[in-house]
Enzyme design. Structure first.
Site, PDB file in Angstrom:
ATOM      1  N   TYR A 124     -10.151  -8.666  -0.945  1.00 26.32           N
ATOM      2  CA  TYR A 124      -8.856  -9.046  -0.394  1.00 26.32           C
ATOM      3  C   TYR A 124      -7.921  -7.839  -0.358  1.00 26.32           C
ATOM      4  CZ  TYR A 124      -4.375 -11.420   0.168  1.00 26.32           C
ATOM      5  OH  TYR A 124      -3.151 -11.822   0.624  1.00 26.32           O
ATOM      6  N   SER A 162       0.065  -7.849   2.277  1.00 23.56           N
ATOM      7  CA  SER A 162       0.171  -8.241   0.875  1.00 23.56           C
ATOM      8  C   SER A 162       0.341  -6.988   0.034  1.00 23.56           C
ATOM      9  CB  SER A 162      -1.073  -9.000   0.408  1.00 23.56           C
ATOM     10  OG  SER A 162      -1.052  -9.192  -0.996  1.00 23.56           O
TER      11      SER A 162
END
Length: 284
Positions: free
Chosen positions: A183, A170
């Site tokens: 995250y 990501s």
């Protein structure tokens, strides 16, 4: 701030992931071979989102025997039916689940030529408000489950002298995102792991691809506890990421960025301006 999880971290013990695994059989006949043989692909996180899109792309392409894994049995079997794949519903954070999945794949379709590690989950909110068990779960799913599965699949690839591991990362791992501290850390770990593993595997015939999407139009945001604000630029469809995966596999790419999020202002993403400028100049 809303927590996306209510289940505490798994504890060691006997876990039944797929009681009928011993009786399972491949769901597809051998397809026409491209090149010298039909290849085997294992895709995790295939219940929805990027994983499901990758499974459909590989199914449309042909020449692949597919095993799909995900935590939602209903959605997973729907995707498997669409692409004539073999489904294995599993929570890869449970003890022994990674071993059961690899053993199942070997028994039903043979050694893995391509692993697409797409399983992932997020959480939105300030770090000080994040429950400790949720920290564990985000790291378990995004990092530890991925590393454990790669560790099990990799030896047969090295022995065969061919294969590819695709890790879905990501942009949050490259540009730290406010209210997504854990995250961001998890995806940064995935990127560092991809780089280090690639160095180790030089000369073995096995490649490692790190795919780095920005905002993707999937159920990810609703499940993390904070839906994506539609007033921002529209996310890219998961099929675009699936195309990037397919091209990376075909061309042996080491790292692929999927544009989209880089066009957001720094103040919206909470990114450091200097970091954003460097990334935008390289990938925007």
């Amino acid at each position: 701030m809303v927590s996306a999880f209510s289940r505490p971290r798994s504890v060691p013990g006997r876990q039944v992931v797929a009681p009928d695994a011993a009786h399972a059989r491949p769901r597809r006949e051998h397809v026409a071979v491209r090149g010298t043989r039909t290849r085997t692909a294992l895709v995790t996180g295939a219940s929805s989102g990027i994983g499901a899109a990758v499974a459909r792309r590989l199914g449309d392409e042909g020449g692949w025997r597919l095993v799909l894994s995900g935590r939602d049995p209903g959605r997973l079997h729907e995707v498997a039916e669409d692409v004539s794949a073999t489904a294995f519903a599993a929570d890869l954070t449970l003890p022994g689940a990674d071993r059961q999945l690899t053993d199942f794949t070997l028994a039903t379709v043979g050694p893995v030529d391509l692993l697409v590690a797409g399983a992932g989950v997020g959480w939105a909110g300030e770090f000080l408000d994040m429950p400790p068990h949720t920290i564990d779960e985000v790291l378990d799913i995004n990092v530890l489950a991925t590393l454990r599965l790669v560790r099990l699949v990799l030896p047969s690839m090295v022995e065969a002298g061919s294969g590819r591991v695709v890790l879905i990362g990501s942009l949050a791992g490259s540009v730290a995102v406010r209210d997504e501290a854990v995250y961001s850390a998890a995806k940064a770990a995935v990127g560092a792991f991809a780089d280090a593993l690639r160095y180790e595997l030089r000369g073995t015939g096995v490649g490692v691809t790190h795919v780095v999407p920005g905002v993707v139009d999937t159920p990810f945001f609703e499940r993390r506890g904070a839906p994506y604000q539609r007033s921002r630029p529209r996310p890219v469809p998961p099929e675009r990421v699936a195309d990037a995966v397919r091209h990376a596999v075909e061309r042996g790419r080491d790292e692929v960025y999927v544009p989209g999020w880089l066009r957001l202002p720094c103040r919206v993403r909470g990114a450091a301006p200097g970091v954003y400028r460097r990334l935008a100049a390289r990938f925007g």
